[in-house]
Design an enzyme around this catalytic site. Structure first.
Site, short mmCIF file in Angstrom:
data_model
loop_
_atom_site.label_atom_id
_atom_site.label_comp_id
_atom_site.label_asym_id
_atom_site.label_seq_id
_atom_site.Cartn_x
_atom_site.Cartn_y
_atom_site.Cartn_z
N CYS A 1 0.83 -1.20 0.00
CA CYS A 1 0.00 0.00 0.00
C CYS A 1 0.87 1.26 0.00
O CYS A 1 1.61 1.51 -0.94
CB CYS A 1 -0.96 -0.07 1.18
SG CYS A 1 -2.33 1.09 1.14
N HIS A 2 0.83 2.05 1.07
CA HIS A 2 1.65 3.26 1.20
C HIS A 2 3.00 2.98 1.86
O HIS A 2 3.80 3.89 2.05
CB HIS A 2 0.90 4.33 2.00
CG HIS A 2 -0.25 4.94 1.27
ND1 HIS A 2 -1.44 4.27 1.08
CD2 HIS A 2 -0.40 6.15 0.68
CE1 HIS A 2 -2.27 5.04 0.40
NE2 HIS A 2 -1.67 6.19 0.15
#
Length: 178
Positions: free
Chosen positions: A109-110
């Site tokens: 994800c991030h």
């Protein structure tokens, strides 16, 4: 597989599924895990960055951690946690040391935001949540839109929807002989 794996977290929040599902996959493969944080106490998990999803006790502080003491690294997602980690010099230094040492690193994800800040993405093929792909490109990474991207000791994945493929690839990479 005997593995000491830190998850680096900020005190405030992380996306719970991107932390707990990989952890369970590693424990199921026989790994030992440790939760590293910027602060003592517990971290708060969140679903979709907003809804409470429980807490996790912190095992150790990242400022006291040494890459020499760990075999691999998991950087969970969410937006708040990776954003806070990339602003912490101890966390960034630890991520850099683990990655440069050639130890396996998995980020979802991030999570790759901290890899960017650590200066370890240039020339590497990675994937991430769509909103940080420009950041990866600007840091010199080759960005792909795939469930899982593997480049040497790095495994990255786009989002929680990719967790089954991410967990399988992570366990495979982390299980390989050094």
């Amino acid at each position: 597989m005997l593995l000491i794996l830190p998850w680096i977290q900020s005190l405030h929040q992380t996306r719970g599924d991107s932390l707990e599902q990989p952890r369970q996959a590693l424990l199921g493969a026989g790994a030992t895990t440790e939760l590293l944080s910027l602060n003592e106490g517990e971290i708060k998990a969140r679903e979709n960055d907003l809804d409470e999803a429980g807490t996790f006790p912190v095992d150790a502080l990242v400022k006291s951690a040494s890459a020499d003491d760990y075999d691999a690294l998991l950087l969970p997602g969410g937006t708040v946690n990776p954003d806070q980690l990339r602003m912490d010099t101890d966390a960034v230094g630890f991520v850099r040391d683990v990655t440069v040492a050639g130890k396996p690193v998995a980020a979802i994800c991030h999570g790759p935001w901290t890899l960017i800040e650590a200066g370890v993405v240039e020339g590497r093929t990675l994937t991430s949540y769509p909103s940080i792909r420009t950041d990866l490109r600007n840091a010199g990474a080759n960005v792909v839109d795939e469930e899982v991207a593997r480049d040497g000791n790095l495994i990255t994945s786009r989002s929680p929807e990719d967790l089954p493929a991410f967990c399988a690839a992570m366990v495979e990479l982390f299980s390989q002989d050094k």
